[in-house]
Design a protein around this motif. Structure first.
Motif, mmCIF file in Angstrom:
data_model
loop_
_atom_site.group_PDB
_atom_site.id
_atom_site.type_symbol
_atom_site.label_atom_id
_atom_site.label_comp_id
_atom_site.label_asym_id
_atom_site.label_seq_id
_atom_site.Cartn_x
_atom_site.Cartn_y
_atom_site.Cartn_z
ATOM 1 N N CYS A 1 4.721 0.315 -3.379
ATOM 2 C CA CYS A 1 3.642 0.469 -4.367
ATOM 3 C C CYS A 1 3.368 1.923 -4.715
ATOM 4 N N GLY A 2 3.660 2.851 -3.788
ATOM 5 C CA GLY A 2 3.403 4.267 -4.044
ATOM 6 C C GLY A 2 1.953 4.690 -3.860
ATOM 7 N N GLN A 3 1.080 3.737 -3.496
ATOM 8 C CA GLN A 3 -0.356 4.025 -3.451
ATOM 9 C C GLN A 3 -0.976 3.857 -2.063
ATOM 10 N N CYS A 4 -0.413 2.968 -1.244
ATOM 11 C CA CYS A 4 -1.064 2.621 0.029
ATOM 12 C C CYS A 4 -0.890 3.763 1.042
ATOM 13 N N CYS B 1 2.768 4.397 2.021
ATOM 14 C CA CYS B 1 3.499 5.086 0.949
ATOM 15 C C CYS B 1 3.089 6.552 0.872
ATOM 16 N N CYS C 1 5.423 -0.141 3.424
ATOM 17 C CA CYS C 1 4.425 -0.282 2.358
ATOM 18 C C CYS C 1 3.646 -1.583 2.556
ATOM 19 N N GLN C 2 2.322 -1.490 2.420
ATOM 20 C CA GLN C 2 1.472 -2.668 2.659
ATOM 21 C C GLN C 2 1.380 -3.569 1.438
ATOM 22 N N ASP C 3 1.975 -3.143 0.335
ATOM 23 C CA ASP C 3 1.948 -3.973 -0.880
ATOM 24 C C ASP C 3 3.370 -4.125 -1.412
HETATM 25 ZN ZN ZN Z 1 2.667 1.086 -0.588
#
Ligand code: ZN
Ligand code: ZN
Length: 338
Positions: A95-98, A101, A109-111
């Motif tokens: 996701c690049g956000q969690c 990441c 990654c958690q998403d």
């Molecule tokens: Zn992530």
């Protein structure tokens, strides 16, 4: 590009069996691309989606060793172009956000979608994938040859790297099947001395051909003792889904050796505190790899002649091919071609 028409896909039916269906073609969403699938490997992990114990909702399309040509781009996709040949492995794109990441740990990654388990995979003529999960395929490699390397290949390549062997070290590969026959080749091409461990003598000749320097029959001998006689392995990669048989290898590790587990099992691996402290050994697991690691693995395989042994089948024969994989009869990776 707007979607028109339909495509064939093999999905998990309510009964848990695989069935061929026709679906309407959908456009990729934001940050996604659509692939026209050229090849998809069948992996043992697909059994998590399929009969006899489906972990997923009926209707999911299995398959996470996918190679295809991009035929449509979703909004915001700039890194990839229509016509490019790409792969998708088990990790469907981070996701690049969690928090993971943001630490650079994209594998955790958690998403992240699990291709063929939480999103539709590659047992199909088309598939939609997140752009962050895409792997560029070397031009010289066929789609069929590349497909199994996207899961079985990267899993064993990365497991060896995590063991951090040095040139000339003895490493052992336990289980010479879909994963192990690739692990042997990677290890040999990395300049390591390689011991293959399997039950019986049936795989001895093939193991030697693929690069093994030693063959240990775990039905006739204690593989931990045999490795110790060879001086101990700095790395053991175990592809066997058995905690007990992995535990028996601890005795075969050299001091500071690492047992890297890639065969998932519900049984624990047991290791004594004396071995952990006194010999400085470590036990760790490894889960596939990131897209850029996959690209490194493909480049290494191409340069060094690492090749999966493949049985190719048409998409319509997915159910029979899946059963053959489960039976352990496949030599060694089944690949579906639409
Ligand atoms: Zn992530
Ligand atoms: Zn897999």
């Amino acid at each position: 590009m707007s979607a028109t028409g339909t495509y064939r896909a093999v999905q998990v039916a309510a009964s848990g069996a695989l069935e061929l269906t026709e679906r309407p073609l959908a456009d990729p969403g934001r940050g996604q691309v659509r692939l026209r699938v050229e090849a998809c490997g069948i992996c043992h992990t697909d059994a998590g989606a399929v009969h006899p114990h489906p972990a997923t909702e009926p209707g999911i399309v299995p398959g996470h060793e996918v190679v295809g040509i991009i035929d449509a781009l979703g909004e915001g996709v700039t890194r990839w172009s229509v016509g490019e040949r790409v792969g998708v492995g088990f990790l469907g794109g981070h996701c690049g956000q969690c928090a993971s990441c943001r630490r650079g740990d994209f594998v955790n990654c958690q998403d992240q979608d699990r291709t063929g388990l939480t999103i539709d995979g590659g047992y199909a003529e088309y598939m939609v994938a997140r752009e962050t999960g895409l792997v560029a395929i070397p031009a010289e490699m066929t789609s069929v040859a590349a497909a199994p390397l996207l899961c079985a290949g990267i899993t064993t390549f990365n497991a060896l790297l995590k063991g951090a062997p040095e040139p000339g070290d003895l490493v052992a590969i336990q289980g010479i099947g879909g994963l192990g026959h690739l692990a042997l080749q990677y290890a040999d091409r990395m300049g390591l001395r390689v011991a293959a461990i399997a039950r019986g003598t049936a795989k001895e000749g093939l193991s030697t051909e693929l690069g093994a320097d030693h063959y240990i029959d775990s039905a006739a001998t204690d593989p931990g003792d045999e490795l110790a006689k060879l001086g101990g392995a700095s790395v053991i990669v175990t592809t066997v889904a058995s905690g007990a048989s992995s535990s028996s290898l601890i005795a075969g590790l050299a001091d500071r050796g690492r047992l890297v587990v890639v065969g998932a099992s519900s049984e624990p691996v047991t290791v004594s505190t004396g071995d952990l402290i006194g010999r400085g050994i470590a036990v760790l697991g490894s889960l596939t790899g990131t897209p850029i690691e996959n690209e490194r693995g493909l480049a290494f395989a191409h340069a060094q002649g690492v090749k999966a042994l493949i049985e190719e089948r048409p998409l319509a024969d997915a159910a029979a091919a899946f059963d053959r994989m489960l039976s352990g009869e496949a030599r060694f990776r089944m690949v579906l071609v639409p």
